[in-house]
Design an enzyme around this catalytic site. Structure first.
Site, short mmCIF file in Angstrom:
data_model
loop_
_atom_site.label_atom_id
_atom_site.label_comp_id
_atom_site.label_asym_id
_atom_site.label_seq_id
_atom_site.Cartn_x
_atom_site.Cartn_y
_atom_site.Cartn_z
N GLY A 1 0.62 -1.20 -0.04
CA GLY A 1 -0.12 -0.09 0.10
C GLY A 1 0.93 1.21 0.09
O GLY A 1 0.50 2.28 0.46
N THR B 1 1.92 3.12 -2.59
CA THR B 1 1.65 4.13 -3.37
C THR B 1 0.40 4.77 -3.13
O THR B 1 0.27 5.85 -3.15
CB THR B 1 0.97 3.40 -4.81
OG1 THR B 1 2.36 2.68 -5.42
CG2 THR B 1 0.89 4.37 -5.80
N TRP B 2 -0.67 4.09 -2.35
CA TRP B 2 -1.79 4.63 -1.74
C TRP B 2 -1.30 5.50 -0.74
O TRP B 2 -1.58 6.58 -0.52
CB TRP B 2 -2.38 3.63 -0.91
CG TRP B 2 -4.01 3.92 -0.39
CD1 TRP B 2 -4.37 5.20 -0.51
CD2 TRP B 2 -4.85 2.95 0.14
NE1 TRP B 2 -6.00 5.00 -0.13
CE2 TRP B 2 -6.02 3.63 0.45
CE3 TRP B 2 -5.07 1.63 0.39
CZ2 TRP B 2 -7.23 3.32 0.97
CZ3 TRP B 2 -5.94 1.23 1.18
CH2 TRP B 2 -7.20 1.81 1.37
N THR C 1 10.66 4.37 -0.51
CA THR C 1 11.42 3.34 -0.54
C THR C 1 10.74 1.94 -0.14
O THR C 1 10.09 1.97 0.89
CB THR C 1 12.81 3.61 0.25
OG1 THR C 1 13.69 2.47 0.05
CG2 THR C 1 12.62 3.79 1.69
N HIS C 2 11.37 1.03 -0.75
CA HIS C 2 10.99 -0.55 -0.23
C HIS C 2 12.19 -1.14 0.55
O HIS C 2 12.33 -2.23 0.98
CB HIS C 2 10.90 -1.40 -1.53
CG HIS C 2 9.46 -0.79 -2.22
ND1 HIS C 2 8.41 -1.04 -1.44
CD2 HIS C 2 9.34 -0.82 -3.43
CE1 HIS C 2 7.49 -0.55 -2.47
NE2 HIS C 2 7.92 -0.54 -3.66
N MET D 1 -8.24 7.11 -7.23
CA MET D 1 -6.72 6.43 -7.85
C MET D 1 -6.66 5.87 -9.10
O MET D 1 -5.82 6.03 -9.69
CB MET D 1 -6.04 6.13 -6.57
CG MET D 1 -5.64 6.92 -5.30
SD MET D 1 -4.64 6.25 -4.26
CE MET D 1 -3.16 6.01 -5.28
#
Length: 701
Positions: free
Chosen positions: A451, A453-454, A501-502, A628
């Site tokens: 989530g 991007t949300w 970031t991931h 979105m």
């Protein structure tokens, strides 16, 4: 220790929490001083010693480093120079010969300090010639040099200043073509001296200094023997040249001799972290620990008559530590790593909140051949490891990983630190830890398809008072940071900078000491796996791929892009979540689904924004999945018919997973999450119930 146990230190800098890497005040020998003096030093700190008097010599090392709560490197000492050394004569004798090859009888009683020329009122050594040079040695035969010293001196350390032409003695020594040894001799006894080091001279660029340290058990007195009016003591240096076919054309001249004395005092002892007070006596120091900690090691550390600590300094450990290794039963395929630990004289201890992480490896080839079944982590609580030791499931052919890597071949991936990463991420991954963070920065972090991007859309709307979404804000993410040259222009971006970031927490700046905002979003692993599977299928460069069942097994074993889900969550939660860090907010994806408006308000307050109820409601409307989805533009690397924002709901895993696969996920992640105290909901009913009762699923923030 079990061969399958790997100690990996990962340390926090929060002073209110137990940290395994930090060190207390190091020992400070007599007549030395530290480059940096403080009561606590962070992991990997390097300190430098120097003598209080510039004329004195620092021996046995200059630098020490704090590693795993221990000061590594030998403890140096300062040798104080004897003020007036008077030489009676010098003799040079070929090894084995009886008659001196050279004898200097006219060496006048000259203090070494007066061998310097006065230049602009400053004493400096002549750089064109050795002052009072008296003999020349062509290094082609073994010799002994005898220095006769008149009058009485105490010393146990000496140095020779020599000039060499055509090469250096150090070079010969390093090539094992020259051996140097020495003795101190008087009419009563002889004591051995060992070569301590070679070094360049401070003010004479053409000279090298050779130093010897002599019997440290007691100081040697030169001259003034009882009943002898004018006793002459000797320092004999033996230079043995190796016989070989290589010609030696080095010529060496003697410049001066310096005598030093090492202190009889040990100086200040080390002050271990969490120690209470020290009882110091001349020959020993007694250590005690403050309340809640116990002493491990020597309570009494002795000081020798020649000024050296004879025992290692103790450590103060928390009263409730856990045994290492965290192995309940022998298992040759189980491999354990530790986030925090304490090492005392080779023995390891798990400290409170220490995390033991399990994986399966082949101990011979170091290749993964099995898959962990059950919780992959346990936490040290009240002196015991929570939960139970996991088991493993055979995967000897490793077919799932081979298929996956073949499918990913078009994406330019690489394995970094044991985790599959995109090549285009690596530059940013290696640079982001050192970027200059501003107080206005907002870091949005999470495992892929959780989530993030949300969350980006929500944060962008909040910081712009509901006006601009993620499409109108220059977000720095793992791909764009390098593709659009954001790496070089990161410093020029306007406030507030939003960094998405991931990466795991260990690759990012230490937010414990930085005044910025960090939001970490966590989603139940079953829905993450489903969404991640569909995400892979959207990528143009992703090949035929692996089927759903194989993908689930890869997810369970942490062999997908970005690595293991639970390790990612643990890294953030145990670093910041369990500390209730005021600048780090943890939110659950399921919280956004259950009550988006309430969570927009929560995030807004965390970011310091005073939003009206109308603005909060407006942001919530614009951040729904439908809104979105209508405005979202797929990245160019996606297939044309892809839908990046798919279901955006809780429990989609029920349409994909069998009961058996769901049980594997429950076993793999359920116990591990409960062990660290992080609640995660995998169905909407549970999320709504959590929110209705307490207002949040994750309560610690």
């Amino acid at each position: 220790m079990n061969n399958n146990v790997l100690i990996i230190g990962f340390f926090l800098n929060d002073r209110n929490h137990w940290t395994s890497g930090d060190c207390g005040l190091p020992a400070i020998p007599e007549s030395t001083k530290l480059s940096l003096f403080k009561s606590r030093y962070a992991e990997q700190s390097v300190i430098s010693y120097e003598c209080e008097e510039t004329k004195d010599q620092l021996i046995e090392g200059k630098h020490r480093q704090c590693l795993n709560h221990r000061w590594n490197g030998s403890l140096p000492r300062c040798a104080k120079e004897v003020e007036a050394v008077l030489l009676k004569r010098i003799e040079i004798t070929e090894m084995g010969g009886r008659q001196p090859l050279y004898r200097e009888m006219k060496w006048s009683a000259v203090e070494p300090r007066r061998m310097a020329r006065i230049v602009n009122n400053n004493a400096k050594y002549d750089t064109t010639d050795c002052p009072k040079t008296r003999f020349l040695w062509s290094v082609n035969q073994s010799q002994s040099w005898t220095f006769h010293v008149l009058r009485g001196y105490y010393f146990n350390y000496f140095s020779l200043r020599l000039r060499s032409a055509g090469g250096s003695l150090r070079q010969l020594y390093d090539q094992n073509r020259l051996q140097l040894s020495a003795t101190m001799e008087d009419i009563i006894s002889s004591k051995r001296c060992l070569l301590e080091r070679f070094r360049a001279h401070d003010t004479d660029p053409l000279a090298e200094v050779i130093s010897f340290v002599c019997d440290k058990s007691e100081r040697q007195m030169i001259g003034a023997q009882e009943g002898v009016d004018e006793s002459i003591e000797k320092i004999v240096v033996r230079a043995v040249v190796a016989v070989d076919d290589h010609a030696v054309n080095i010529t060496t001249t003697f410049c001066d001799l310096r005598l030093y004395v090492l202190s009889e005092s040990c100086g200040s002892p080390e002050k271990p972290l969490n120690s209470d007070h020290l009882v110091r006596e001349k020959t020993y120091t007694v250590f005690t620990c403050r309340e809640g900690f116990h002493l491990v090691g020597h309570q009494r550390v002795r000081c020798s008559p020649d000024g050296q600590w004879l025992d290692p300094f103790p450590r103060c450990l928390p009263n409730k530590t856990c045994p290492i290794p965290a192995i309940d039963r022998p298992d040759p395929n189980l491999f354990v790593q530790y986030k925090h630990f304490y090492d005392v004289n080779g023995s390891q201890y798990g400290v409170p909140d220490d995390l033991a992480i399990y994986s399966c490896v082949n101990t011979t080839t170091n290749a993964t051949t099995k898959q962990v079944i059950g919780p992959i982590s346990r936490v040290c609580r009240d002196g015991k490891w929570t939960g139970s030791q996991p088991g493993e499931m055979s995967n000897s052919q490793n077919d799932h990983r081979a298929k996956y890597m073949n499918a990913m071949s078009g994406l330019e991936v690489v394995e970094h630190d044991g985790v599959i990463q995109k090549v285009c991420w690596l530059e940013w991954m290696l640079a982001i830890k050192t970027v200059r963070v501003r107080p206005s920065d907002v870091f949005v972090c999470g495992y892929p398809k959780s989530g993030i991007t949300w969350l980006q859309e929500i944060v962008c709307r909040i910081v712009s008072d509901g006006v601009v979404g993620r499409d109108g804000h220059r977000i720095v993410d793992d791909v764009m940071a390098t593709k659009n040259n954001h790496l070089s222009s990161f410093e020029t971006l306007d406030n507030p900078r939003i960094v998405s970031t991931h990466f795991e927490a260990k690759y990012l700046p230490s937010f414990a000491t930085i005044d910025c905002k960090v939001i970490y979003i966590v989603r139940n692993p079953k829905d993450v796996c489903v969404s991640y599977y569909h995400f892979h299928k959207m990528l143009k460069e992703y090949g035929s791929g692996v089927d759903w069942d194989d993908f689930c097994h890869l997810f369970l074993s942490g062999q997908l892009l970005t690595g293991d889900w639970l390790s990612h969550v643990n890294d953030y939660w145990l670093t910041y979540g369990t500390r209730n860090h005021p600048n780090v907010l943890f939110i659950a994806y399921e919280e956004l689904c259950a009550d988006l408006t309430a969570m927009v308000g929560t995030i807004g307050r965390f970011l310091g924004k005073q939003l009206t109820a109308e603005t909060v409601a407006n942001i919530a409307v614009k951040c729904t999945a439908d809104a979105m989805r209508d405005s979202f533009i797929n990245p160019p690397e996606f297939r044309s018919n892809s839908q990046f924002i798919r279901e955006a709901k809780v429990g989609d895993w029920k349409r994909h997973m069998t009961e058996h696969m769901s049980a594997l996920f429950d076993k793999r992640y359920g116990d591990g999450l409960r062990a660290i105290g992080l609640p995660v909901c995998d169905h909407m009913e549970g999320a709504i119930e959590y929110m209705s009762k307490t207002g949040r699923i994750i309560q610690r923030n």
